[in-house]
Design a protein around this motif. Structure first.
Motif, PDB file in Angstrom:
ATOM      1  N   HIS A 173      -1.509   2.351  -5.679  1.00  0.00           N
ATOM      2  CA  HIS A 173      -1.475   3.817  -5.638  1.00  0.00           C
ATOM      3  C   HIS A 173      -2.748   4.381  -6.257  1.00  0.00           C
ATOM      4  N   PRO A 228       0.849  -1.204   0.000  1.00  0.00           N
ATOM      5  CA  PRO A 228       0.000   0.000   0.000  1.00  0.00           C
ATOM      6  C   PRO A 228       0.884   1.254   0.000  1.00  0.00           C
ATOM      7  N   THR A 277      -5.032   3.680  -0.426  1.00  0.00           N
ATOM      8  CA  THR A 277      -4.110   2.586  -0.774  1.00  0.00           C
ATOM      9  C   THR A 277      -4.112   1.524   0.318  1.00  0.00           C
TER      10      THR A 277
END
Length: 288
Positions: free
Chosen positions: A143, A74, A94
């Motif tokens: 992202h 993430p 994320t």
């Protein structure tokens, strides 16, 4: 021979007859009641109580096969918010998508690790260090994008060539013969699989799979690695869509389906690895 004459029956008093009849009636009542007790079914509430205490049979989850794990990354976190738009921080979304993807892959039986499972900062070089700490099936960095208010869609990045040190280690592990060089197309193939699957699942605009050898989180990883820009937070309409649980569920399933299809294809020995002769540099022009 003359028949013997029987004496007349004794005369019973009225109270004696009444007492016999009462005794017979009481016996009948007792007999009928006992029969009902023996044959009557249990009340429905008693059956319901018995059923309620029986535990449900658990649904078996797929067994997680031991071996190299998938690394989910993430993006951003902690003091690094990533893209900030419309009051939303990229790091928040994320993490939501990354942890949901990890859960979905584990549910399907794949071993998974995360570079972060909470709102903490992880430096870019450290993410590559985690990826290279042990053999990995793949690394997927999550992202969300930034651009103009009209920019929209999904794009996925891979990196080739990687740093010389990483390329040398990958070539050594792959057993490249002397005189040949290695081209590793596994990242390219993974990017294409994820890109197609995510766009099909979400209906997002397909911005394609792109090569960017400068991406630090990708060019230092020895395993196949990609970075998925899942949408634009700077696009107000797309940002509102990203915030919905229903859309993110589609995104997670698209990511999981694309990754899983690639993982099955990658089981073939030599998948995506091309051994070729090194490119011969062009000869310098001869001065007249």
């Amino acid at each position: 021979m003359p028949r013997r004459k029987l004496p007349p029956p004794p005369v019973r008093p009225p109270y004696y007859i009444a007492r016999c009849l009462a005794t017979l009636a009481l016996g009948a009542v007792v007999w009928i009641g006992s029969a009902k007790v023996a044959t009557s079914p249990q009340p429905e509430t008693a059956v319901a109580e018995v059923v309620a205490v029986v535990p449900p049979v658990p649904v078996a989850s797929p067994a997680i096969v031991a071996g190299p794990a998938i690394l989910i990354d993430p993006g951003h976190g902690g003091a690094d918010p990533g893209t900030v738009a419309g009051g939303e921080y990229e790091k928040t979304w994320t993490l939501k998508v990354g942890t949901a993807l990890a859960d979905e892959l584990r549910r399907r039986g794949w071993p998974v690790e995360l570079t972060r499972a909470e709102d903490i900062a992880v430096a870019l070089p450290d993410r590559a260090v985690v990826a290279n700490r042990e053999p990995r099936l793949a690394m997927v960095s999550i992202h969300f994008n930034a651009g103009g208010p009209e920019a929209a869609g999904v794009e996925t990045y891979y990196a080739w060539p990687k740093t010389p040190e990483v390329m040398a280690r990958v070539a050594s592990v792959s057993g490249v013969p002397a005189g040949l060089s290695l081209r590793d197309d596994r990242g390219l193939l993974l990017a294409g699989a994820l890109q197609a699957s995510v766009c099909a699942a979400t209906g997002s605009k397909n911005r394609g799979a792109r090569n960017d050898p400068a991406l630090l989180v990708l060019n230092r990883t020895e395993c196949p690695a990609v970075l998925v820009e899942c949408g634009f937070l700077t696009n107000p309409a797309e940002c509102e869509t990203i915030k919905t649980d229903a859309w993110r569920a589609k995104l997670v399933h698209g990511l999981a389906d694309g990754l899983e299809s690639w993982l099955h294809a990658a089981k073939v020995e030599g998948y995506g690895l091309v051994m070729e002769k090194p490119a011969v540099p062009a000869a310098a022009p001869v001065a007249p």
